[in-house]
Each structure stands twice: as C-alpha cells, then as structure tokens.
Design a protein around this motif. Sequence first.
Motif, short mmCIF file in Angstrom:
data_model
loop_
_atom_site.label_atom_id
_atom_site.label_comp_id
_atom_site.label_asym_id
_atom_site.label_seq_id
_atom_site.Cartn_x
_atom_site.Cartn_y
_atom_site.Cartn_z
N LEU A 14 0.82 -1.19 0.00
CA LEU A 14 0.00 0.00 0.00
C LEU A 14 0.86 1.25 0.00
O LEU A 14 1.98 1.26 0.52
CB LEU A 14 -0.92 0.03 1.22
CG LEU A 14 -1.85 -1.17 1.43
CD1 LEU A 14 -2.69 -0.94 2.69
CD2 LEU A 14 -2.75 -1.37 0.23
N SER A 15 0.32 2.32 -0.59
CA SER A 15 0.99 3.61 -0.52
C SER A 15 0.72 4.22 0.85
O SER A 15 -0.07 3.69 1.64
CB SER A 15 0.46 4.53 -1.61
OG SER A 15 -0.90 4.84 -1.38
N ASN A 17 -1.03 6.73 1.52
CA ASN A 17 -2.43 7.14 1.69
C ASN A 17 -3.40 5.97 1.57
O ASN A 17 -4.62 6.16 1.46
CB ASN A 17 -2.78 8.22 0.66
CG ASN A 17 -2.66 7.74 -0.77
OD1 ASN A 17 -2.37 6.56 -1.01
ND2 ASN A 17 -2.85 8.63 -1.73
N GLU A 19 -3.51 3.55 -0.85
CA GLU A 19 -3.78 3.05 -2.19
C GLU A 19 -3.11 1.69 -2.40
O GLU A 19 -1.97 1.48 -2.03
CB GLU A 19 -3.24 4.03 -3.24
CG GLU A 19 -3.54 3.66 -4.67
CD GLU A 19 -5.00 3.86 -5.03
OE1 GLU A 19 -5.65 2.87 -5.39
OE2 GLU A 19 -5.47 5.02 -4.96
N ASN A 20 -3.87 0.74 -2.96
CA ASN A 20 -3.32 -0.58 -3.24
C ASN A 20 -2.38 -0.48 -4.43
O ASN A 20 -2.80 -0.23 -5.56
CB ASN A 20 -4.47 -1.55 -3.54
CG ASN A 20 -3.99 -2.98 -3.72
OD1 ASN A 20 -2.87 -3.23 -4.13
ND2 ASN A 20 -4.86 -3.93 -3.40
N SER A 39 -8.08 1.36 -9.92
CA SER A 39 -7.02 2.29 -10.33
C SER A 39 -5.73 1.58 -10.70
O SER A 39 -4.73 2.23 -10.99
CB SER A 39 -6.75 3.29 -9.19
OG SER A 39 -6.41 2.63 -7.99
N GLN A 40 -5.75 0.25 -10.68
CA GLN A 40 -4.56 -0.53 -11.01
C GLN A 40 -4.68 -1.18 -12.40
O GLN A 40 -5.78 -1.35 -12.93
CB GLN A 40 -4.32 -1.65 -9.98
CG GLN A 40 -4.15 -1.19 -8.56
CD GLN A 40 -5.47 -1.03 -7.84
OE1 GLN A 40 -6.53 -1.41 -8.34
NE2 GLN A 40 -5.42 -0.43 -6.66
N HIS A 92 -0.26 -0.85 -9.51
CA HIS A 92 -0.55 0.56 -9.76
C HIS A 92 0.62 1.19 -10.52
O HIS A 92 1.77 0.76 -10.38
CB HIS A 92 -0.76 1.29 -8.42
CG HIS A 92 -1.40 2.63 -8.54
ND1 HIS A 92 -0.70 3.76 -8.91
CD2 HIS A 92 -2.69 3.03 -8.34
CE1 HIS A 92 -1.52 4.80 -8.93
NE2 HIS A 92 -2.74 4.38 -8.59
N LYS A 283 -6.95 9.28 -9.06
CA LYS A 283 -6.85 7.86 -8.75
C LYS A 283 -5.67 7.19 -9.44
O LYS A 283 -4.99 6.35 -8.87
CB LYS A 283 -8.16 7.14 -9.13
CG LYS A 283 -9.34 7.46 -8.23
CD LYS A 283 -10.58 6.70 -8.65
CE LYS A 283 -11.73 6.90 -7.69
NZ LYS A 283 -11.46 6.28 -6.39
#
Length: 294
Positions: A14-15, A17, A19-20, A39-40, A92, A283
């Motif tokens: 994960l980032s 924030n 995000e995966n 978003s990936q 991502h 995103k």
Amino acid sequence: MLIYTNDPAMKNILSENGENLFSIEKSENFSLETPIQLSQYLIILIHKGEGIYHADFASFNFSGPTLLFSTPLQTIYIEQLKNIEYTVLKFHGDFYCIEAHREEVACNGLLFNNIYLEPSIIISEQQHNDFNKLLLHLEEELADPHSSEMILKAYLQVILAKCSTAKLRTMEKDIVTTSKDEKMEQFRILLDEKYLILRKPNDYAQILSISPNTLTKKSIKYFGKTPTQLIQDRLILEAKKQLHLTTRSIKEIAYLLQFNDEHYFSRFFKKYTQISPQTFRNKGGISQVAYLSK
C-alpha cells in the motif's frame, strides 16, 4: 511499505495514503461478476472455466487457460461464468510505470491501452504452468516479511515481458491464418492520424471511398467495434494518456483535444468512463515520465 492481512491471498503493498499498489488475489476472494473500476492495471490468469469478458464497451468470449488484461479505471466484469478459477495480479502505475519501462516490457499499446486488439491471450497448458509458477513465486515473496519491492518488480517485469512476447506470437499466427482487410487497415491508420479533426464515421467513409454502411459492417467484423466506438475510444485513449503522462491542466488537455471548453470535455470523458478527468488523474496519478523532461 508491505501490508499483510489475515488472508494470504490478499497481501498488499500500500501507498502512504492507503492506495493498493500491488497485490495478488484469488477468484474466491475477488469477484469479477459485477462491474468494477480499479485504479490498477490487472493481469487475470484464467486457470479454467469460461465466460464473457467486458472491458468498457467491448466484450468477447473466452475459455481457460487464457490471460485477460485491464487498464486503470476501465469498467470490467465477467458474465456467464462457468466453473471459473482465476488469479488476479494488480499493480498501480505508482508502483511500476509501464511507460518508463517501455524498452524492457513493451506492453503499453499491446497488452494495455490498445483500442483495436482484444485485451487477452489464449495460452497453452505449458504457458499456463509457467505463468502460474511465476505468480506462486510472487505470492511467496509477498508472504516473506523480508521481501523487497525490487524483487517484486523484477518478477512483475518478467511476467509483463512474457505476456508481451506471447501476445506478439499470437498476432503473428493471426496474420498467417486471417486475411487482412486493406480498407480497415487504412481506416486504422487514418483514425490514428485524424481523430482530432474527424469525429464522424461518414468523414472516414468518404476518404476510404466506401459507403458508411459498408464501413460499419467491415469495422464490426474486423475490430469488433463500430466506427463510432473506435472514434470515441481513440479520443478517450488520448485523454487518458494526457491525464496520466503529462502535467497539463484539464483546460489545456481539453484545448489540445479540440473540445470547445473544459466542461464539454469533462462531460464527454465522464460519459464514456463514468468518472471525471480530475478523478481519473487523482486515482491513477501522474506518471513519473511526465516529470522527466522538466
């Protein structure tokens, strides 16, 4: 940073924030039966079973073993699933930028972001075993708390490169077994050159010296899409490219794509993607290549 969950099939990177950025998931934990937008980038290895794969407004039948692909924020789902099992590899653009690694993997415009090709590869049992082994090794790396992102990226790069090679070989076989439609090849070239200024199928039919009805029939047979769909897809593809690979403002992109204003551009983009240009950029992020020339 590596984030682990209780389910081994759901380990993620994960980032900051949340995000995966990278994960491997199984069909029992990850449903594709209803439309989703992620978003990936997705690589879906179908182990067995069959169904109809929908990616935005295009759809086609498949049966395993096969590979399916999805670009960020496409609307995708599978219907009429029968005895299906699959593994999904998600990554991502912030984790691995395919444009920055164009020379190594050559997948942008081949596996992803191509409006003319089906986002799939029919594979042999041996190829299926090879891809499955690579994914299993990746799962082992994700399960190892001492694993590094560099190792994960190396495995991902190998998988993407092998997918690109398999796709090219499939295309070479298709050239031998499928007769080429010269008018449709001319249409493809013309569309890539003129999509900014020619927005109606009749314009292309006139240049190709065929009737609009003939253009539509040939396009559906050759590309699986109507000329109108291809024109829209080409505009959307360029819009996504500008949003992801440049730092231009929405207003600048609208002007570049020759829309009357940014509000009209935003309505057009949302009509065909279900999200606004700004949401797409938020995103998907802005690629690192957008800053290389600065």
